[in-house]
Design a protein around this motif. Structure first.
Motif, PDB file in Angstrom:
ATOM      1  N   TRP A 183      51.702  -1.047  73.848  1.00  0.00           N
ATOM      2  CA  TRP A 183      50.451  -1.514  73.250  1.00  0.00           C
ATOM      3  C   TRP A 183      49.918  -2.779  73.931  1.00  0.00           C
ATOM      4  O   TRP A 183      48.901  -3.315  73.553  1.00  0.00           O
ATOM      5  N   THR A 217      55.349   7.038  71.862  1.00  0.00           N
ATOM      6  CA  THR A 217      54.669   5.766  71.632  1.00  0.00           C
ATOM      7  C   THR A 217      53.639   5.513  72.729  1.00  0.00           C
ATOM      8  O   THR A 217      52.541   5.014  72.461  1.00  0.00           O
ATOM      9  N   ASN A 254      49.454   5.259  72.268  1.00  0.00           N
ATOM     10  CA  ASN A 254      48.697   4.096  72.733  1.00  0.00           C
ATOM     11  C   ASN A 254      47.793   4.451  73.911  1.00  0.00           C
ATOM     12  O   ASN A 254      47.408   3.583  74.694  1.00  0.00           O
TER      13      ASN A 254
END
Length: 57
Positions: free
Chosen positions: A44, A8, A12
């Motif tokens: 994020w 993740t 990002n």
């Protein structure tokens, strides 16, 4: 769970090592029960420091 966090972070445009290092340094000092505070540590989040980001020169 760690693999998911790393992927993740990559998704990002974060440097996974720098991001995890930042989290491990910062999270022991915050109230992790307060969602408002935790949101700024998500991959994020626009509030993450530049050191966590993959900056292309």
């Amino acid at each position: 769970m760690i693999y998911s966090l790393i992927e993740t972070a990559k998704g990002n445009d974060l440097n996974p090592f720098s991001y995890l290092e930042y989290l491990l340094e910062q999270l022991p000092n915050v109230d992790i029960k307060d969602w408002g505070i935790l949101k700024k540590y998500l991959p994020w989040s626009k509030e993450l420091p530049l050191i966590c980001r993959n900056l292309q020169v």
